[in-house]
Write an enzyme that holds these catalytic residues in place. Structure first.
Site, PDB file in Angstrom:
ATOM      1  N   GLU A  49       0.828  -1.204   0.000  1.00  0.00           N
ATOM      2  CA  GLU A  49       0.000   0.000   0.000  1.00  0.00           C
ATOM      3  C   GLU A  49       0.862   1.253   0.000  1.00  0.00           C
ATOM      4  O   GLU A  49       1.943   1.271   0.589  1.00  0.00           O
ATOM      5  CB  GLU A  49      -0.931   0.008   1.219  1.00  0.00           C
ATOM      6  CG  GLU A  49      -2.054  -1.017   1.082  1.00  0.00           C
ATOM      7  CD  GLU A  49      -3.060  -0.956   2.224  1.00  0.00           C
ATOM      8  OE1 GLU A  49      -4.251  -1.146   1.958  1.00  0.00           O
ATOM      9  OE2 GLU A  49      -2.657  -0.725   3.373  1.00  0.00           O
ATOM     10  N   CYS A  67       5.356  -6.611   7.420  1.00  0.00           N
ATOM     11  CA  CYS A  67       6.488  -6.208   8.257  1.00  0.00           C
ATOM     12  C   CYS A  67       6.759  -7.329   9.251  1.00  0.00           C
ATOM     13  O   CYS A  67       5.827  -7.859   9.855  1.00  0.00           O
ATOM     14  CB  CYS A  67       6.162  -4.913   9.007  1.00  0.00           C
ATOM     15  SG  CYS A  67       7.540  -4.280  10.001  1.00  0.00           S
ATOM     16  N   CYS A 116       5.357  -4.282  16.417  1.00  0.00           N
ATOM     17  CA  CYS A 116       5.025  -3.163  17.295  1.00  0.00           C
ATOM     18  C   CYS A 116       3.538  -3.288  17.640  1.00  0.00           C
ATOM     19  O   CYS A 116       2.702  -3.507  16.752  1.00  0.00           O
ATOM     20  CB  CYS A 116       5.312  -1.838  16.595  1.00  0.00           C
ATOM     21  SG  CYS A 116       7.047  -1.667  16.091  1.00  0.00           S
ATOM     22  N   CYS A 161       0.671  -1.113  15.834  1.00  0.00           N
ATOM     23  CA  CYS A 161       0.691  -0.939  14.377  1.00  0.00           C
ATOM     24  C   CYS A 161       0.024  -2.117  13.677  1.00  0.00           C
ATOM     25  O   CYS A 161       0.329  -3.283  13.944  1.00  0.00           O
ATOM     26  CB  CYS A 161       2.127  -0.810  13.883  1.00  0.00           C
ATOM     27  SG  CYS A 161       2.256  -0.594  12.092  1.00  0.00           S
ATOM     28  N   SER A 190      11.223   6.149  15.177  1.00  0.00           N
ATOM     29  CA  SER A 190       9.992   5.828  15.907  1.00  0.00           C
ATOM     30  C   SER A 190      10.390   5.437  17.318  1.00  0.00           C
ATOM     31  O   SER A 190      10.849   4.328  17.555  1.00  0.00           O
ATOM     32  CB  SER A 190       9.252   4.677  15.212  1.00  0.00           C
ATOM     33  OG  SER A 190       8.789   5.105  13.956  1.00  0.00           O
ATOM     34  N   CYS A 216       3.601   8.591   0.823  1.00  0.00           N
ATOM     35  CA  CYS A 216       4.082   7.669   1.849  1.00  0.00           C
ATOM     36  C   CYS A 216       4.293   6.298   1.207  1.00  0.00           C
ATOM     37  O   CYS A 216       3.352   5.713   0.688  1.00  0.00           O
ATOM     38  CB  CYS A 216       3.050   7.605   2.975  1.00  0.00           C
ATOM     39  SG  CYS A 216       3.504   6.460   4.291  1.00  0.00           S
ATOM     40  N   CYS A 251      -1.111   6.760   9.656  1.00  0.00           N
ATOM     41  CA  CYS A 251       0.048   6.053  10.225  1.00  0.00           C
ATOM     42  C   CYS A 251      -0.404   4.819  10.988  1.00  0.00           C
ATOM     43  O   CYS A 251      -1.283   4.897  11.838  1.00  0.00           O
ATOM     44  CB  CYS A 251       0.788   6.935  11.222  1.00  0.00           C
ATOM     45  SG  CYS A 251       1.228   8.545  10.615  1.00  0.00           S
TER      46      CYS A 251
HETATM   47  N1  SAH Z   1       8.848   0.742  10.378  1.00  0.00           N
HETATM   48  C1  SAH Z   1       9.190   2.139  10.246  1.00  0.00           C
HETATM   49  C2  SAH Z   1       8.451   2.789   9.100  1.00  0.00           C
HETATM   50  C3  SAH Z   1       6.951   2.917   9.334  1.00  0.00           C
HETATM   51  S1  SAH Z   1       6.637   4.552   9.819  1.00  0.00           S
HETATM   52  C4  SAH Z   1       8.931   2.852  11.558  1.00  0.00           C
HETATM   53  O1  SAH Z   1       8.224   2.309  12.379  1.00  0.00           O
HETATM   54  O2  SAH Z   1       9.451   3.943  11.742  1.00  0.00           O
HETATM   55  C5  SAH Z   1       5.041   4.472  10.474  1.00  0.00           C
HETATM   56  C6  SAH Z   1       4.932   5.364  11.665  1.00  0.00           C
HETATM   57  O3  SAH Z   1       3.602   5.306  12.179  1.00  0.00           O
HETATM   58  C7  SAH Z   1       5.848   4.916  12.775  1.00  0.00           C
HETATM   59  O4  SAH Z   1       6.342   6.012  13.477  1.00  0.00           O
HETATM   60  C8  SAH Z   1       4.891   4.126  13.630  1.00  0.00           C
HETATM   61  O5  SAH Z   1       5.353   4.004  14.930  1.00  0.00           O
HETATM   62  C9  SAH Z   1       3.642   4.967  13.548  1.00  0.00           C
HETATM   63  N2  SAH Z   1       2.445   4.235  13.907  1.00  0.00           N
HETATM   64  C10 SAH Z   1       2.257   2.902  13.912  1.00  0.00           C
HETATM   65  N3  SAH Z   1       1.022   2.585  14.305  1.00  0.00           N
HETATM   66  C11 SAH Z   1       0.401   3.747  14.570  1.00  0.00           C
HETATM   67  C12 SAH Z   1      -0.910   4.079  14.995  1.00  0.00           C
HETATM   68  N4  SAH Z   1      -1.818   3.135  15.216  1.00  0.00           N
HETATM   69  N5  SAH Z   1      -1.215   5.387  15.158  1.00  0.00           N
HETATM   70  C13 SAH Z   1      -0.307   6.340  14.895  1.00  0.00           C
HETATM   71  N6  SAH Z   1       0.944   6.089  14.468  1.00  0.00           N
HETATM   72  C14 SAH Z   1       1.295   4.806  14.317  1.00  0.00           C
END
Ligand code: SAH
Length: 323
Positions: free
Chosen positions: A81, A102, A106, A109, A200, A95, A317
């Site tokens: 996506e 992945c 986390c 996410c 992150s 984006c 995100c």
């Molecule tokens: N794997 C990398 C690239 C993805 S960036 C990373 O984590 O940095 C996606 C961003 O969205 C990251 O900062 C992640 O922590 C954040 N994110 C993940 N789940 C989220 C959610 N439910 N609400 C808001 N931000 C979220």
């Protein structure tokens, strides 16, 4: 477009053919047929042999805020996506995903809940951006879609290095990471272009961060922050710190004080992210976010609150996921 395949197919043609094909593509051409400075024979050959994009769009969703999310399939049927965000000031930010799924988990996410397929090639990464480039000019790219870019650092950096041809300068390109150290170290050592780095973080202590992000057990906070500081020294650019605001979990004023204690204001800028619902947590209230920010302000640690885009189409995100 797989430009390596193009070059191989046109091996008998002069070497500049590859560049011609790429220039048309990067500027938003929609087919080989448009590439009028290529001999007709070469155009037909390309048309017959090499798909114009490595990705096939399968579904498109439009948010009422102008955000567009596209689900693609790779040639071997893996889902990817990407999201186009349109801002009122005219900015057009894309984006991109670095992996299909992945392998990290986390807890907040959605991408971590789908099956991990594989790393994307540089061409599959660029084809996400090119899809939107054909709709309209784009000027920012964030590697914040599916996947962990530093697990696929070669292809991610190869793609990022070509983005200026699409109109996106390195200074307007941001790679986000959980702090996967082997990839991050290579990025810091090897990438001389002024590509921005985002981390992150989401918690300022190892105990809490490990609860939210199991990857923290492998690469603890202090090592990751040290690597970020090395980036700041070498590149003379601050690192963005992403911090998702989870009610009752990491959003108390004490958490903000801890954050201000581990981040020096010369190296870091904080981006507070309102939690986008993925079923796991509750998002912090506006008041909680404001109080948290107030503590950072008092410590003079620069911070902003991220504008949420595309939540109504699960394009925000952390919401990218696909069965
Ligand atoms: N794997 C990398 C690239 C993805 S960036 C990373 O984590 O940095 C996606 C961003 O969205 C990251 O900062 C992640 O922590 C954040 N994110 C993940 N789940 C989220 C959610 N439910 N609400 C808001 N931000 C979220």
């Amino acid at each position: 477009m797989d430009l390596d395949a193009v070059a191989a197919l046109l091996a008998d043609e002069p070497a500049y053919r590859r560049r011609q094909v790429w220039e048309w593509t990067a500027r938003g051409a929609g087919s080989y047929a448009e590439m009028t400075n290529l001999p007709r024979g070469a155009r037909n050959l390309l048309e017959d042999e090499i798909p114009f994009s490595t990705l096939v769009p399968a579904h498109e969703a439009h948010s009422k805020d102008g955000t567009v999310k596209v689900l693609f399939h790779t040639a071997d049927e893996h889902p990817v996506e990407a999201v186009l965000m349109r801002y009122r000031d005219g900015r057009r930010s894309v984006c991109l995903s670095s992996q299909s799924g992945c392998p990290l988990t986390c807890t907040f996410c959605a991408t971590g809940t789908m099956r991990f397929r594989r790393n994307l090639t540089a061409w599959e990464i660029l084809d996400q951006a090119l899809h939107f480039r054909r709709l309209e000019p784009i000027d920012h790219v964030v590697f914040m879609g599916m996947g962990e870019p530093m697990l696929n650092v070669d292809h991610v950096v190869a793609a990022a290095r070509l983005l200026p041809d699409l109109g996106v300068t390195h200074r307007r390109t941001t790679i986000s990471t959980v702090g996967w150290l082997p990839g991050l170290t290579r990025f810091v050592d090897e990438v001389e272009q002024p590509i921005r780095l985002a981390l992150s973080l989401h918690a300022a202590t190892d105990a809490l961060r490990s609860e939210l992000m199991p990857v923290n057990d492998r690469y603890p906070l202090e090592d990751v922050l040290a690597e970020c500081r090395r980036y700041v020294q070498l590149r003379r650019r601050k690192v963005f710190v992403e911090y998702v605001m989870l009610a009752g979990v990491n959003d108390a004023p004490e958490h903000a004080a801890e954050l201000a204690a581990v981040l020096d204001k010369a190296s870091f800028k904080v981006n507070l992210i309102p939690y986008n619902p993925t079923g796991m947590y509750d998002g912090s209230s506006r008041d909680a976010i404001a109080s948290f920010k107030h503590v950072l302000d008092r410590a003079r640690l620069p911070s902003t609150v991220r504008l949420t885009r595309g939540r109504d189409i699960a394009a925000a995100c952390g919401q990218l996921a696909s069965a």
